[in-house]
Design an enzyme around this catalytic site. Structure first.
Site, PDB file in Angstrom:
ATOM      1  N   CYS A  92      -4.099   0.756  -2.567  1.00  0.00           N
ATOM      2  CA  CYS A  92      -3.932  -0.528  -1.969  1.00  0.00           C
ATOM      3  C   CYS A  92      -2.917  -1.460  -2.305  1.00  0.00           C
ATOM      4  CB  CYS A  92      -5.412  -1.175  -1.989  1.00  0.00           C
ATOM      5  SG  CYS A  92      -6.655  -0.200  -1.200  1.00  0.00           S
ATOM      6  N   CYS A 146     -11.026  -3.202  -3.947  1.00  0.00           N
ATOM      7  CA  CYS A 146      -9.835  -4.275  -4.568  1.00  0.00           C
ATOM      8  C   CYS A 146     -10.674  -5.707  -4.894  1.00  0.00           C
ATOM      9  CB  CYS A 146      -8.662  -4.466  -3.542  1.00  0.00           C
ATOM     10  SG  CYS A 146      -7.746  -3.206  -3.504  1.00  0.00           S
ATOM     11  N   ASN A 171       0.768  -1.166   0.063  1.00  0.00           N
ATOM     12  CA  ASN A 171      -0.034  -0.214   0.114  1.00  0.00           C
ATOM     13  C   ASN A 171       0.779   1.005   0.094  1.00  0.00           C
ATOM     14  OD1 ASN A 171       0.488  -0.895   2.549  1.00  0.00           O
ATOM     15  ND2 ASN A 171      -1.140   0.343   3.710  1.00  0.00           N
ATOM     16  N   GLU A 193      -3.149  -4.725  -3.028  1.00  0.00           N
ATOM     17  CA  GLU A 193      -3.810  -5.373  -4.028  1.00  0.00           C
ATOM     18  C   GLU A 193      -3.760  -4.662  -5.419  1.00  0.00           C
ATOM     19  OE1 GLU A 193      -6.155  -6.261  -0.350  1.00  0.00           O
ATOM     20  OE2 GLU A 193      -5.212  -4.459  -1.502  1.00  0.00           O
ATOM     21  N   CYS A 202     -10.307  -4.760   0.553  1.00  0.00           N
ATOM     22  CA  CYS A 202     -11.347  -3.857   0.672  1.00  0.00           C
ATOM     23  C   CYS A 202     -12.438  -3.938  -0.666  1.00  0.00           C
ATOM     24  CB  CYS A 202     -10.891  -2.382   0.491  1.00  0.00           C
ATOM     25  SG  CYS A 202     -10.431  -1.880  -1.018  1.00  0.00           S
ATOM     26  N   GLU A 220       0.373   5.349   0.739  1.00  0.00           N
ATOM     27  CA  GLU A 220      -0.547   6.360   1.166  1.00  0.00           C
ATOM     28  C   GLU A 220      -0.085   7.800   0.568  1.00  0.00           C
ATOM     29  OE1 GLU A 220      -1.895   4.405   5.454  1.00  0.00           O
ATOM     30  OE2 GLU A 220      -0.528   6.183   5.402  1.00  0.00           O
TER      31      GLU A 220
END
Length: 137
Positions: free
Chosen positions: A56, A95, A45, A58, A92, A47
């Protein structure tokens, strides 16, 4: 873990997780994908101060997979949480939709904490009644 295949995925996801850029949440996530042609791609990930612009793990791994020319996910391993955590995290919703683009309903998704494998589920259990490309035909 005792399975060489899973050990390799776990190592790749762990290495990616260590590179996560998480100055705001401090919540590192790493993902490794084994493609249908046997290659492994990993992502973490990333940010951003403008939170919606974050990425993310993924999405990072899928982007690397597509950039590498692969078109199918044979299995996916996700590592999140802390060393002592027994509870796993799952992808999530966004994803899950990204994974659906390249996975099959029975694609194994391995959910791990940094200390090891906790659970394996078929992808379809994470996104039942999914909106897929079939709906566009």
């Amino acid at each position: 873990m005792t399975d060489d295949r899973l050990d390799a995925l776990f190592a790749a996801a762990s290495a990616a997780r260590e590179n996560a850029h998480v100055p705001y949440s401090r919540f590192k996530v790493g993902v490794a994908i084994r493609t249908t042609d046997g290659r492994v791609f990993a992502g973490c990930n990333v940010e951003n101060a403008a939170y919606p612009q974050s990425q993310c793990a993924e999405a990072s791994a899928i982007g690397a997979m597509v950039t590498g020319g692969a078109t199918g996910i044979a299995e996916l391993l996700l590592i999140g949480g802390g060393d002592g955590d027994a509870q796993v995290i799952t992808p999530c919703g966004g994803c899950r939709q990204r994974i659906l683009e390249f996975a099959r309903p029975n694609t194994p998704v391995h959910l791990c904490t940094p200390s090891g494998l906790r659970q394996t589920v078929p992808f379809e259990s994470l996104l039942p009644m999914a909106f897929s490309s079939d709906a566009l035909r």
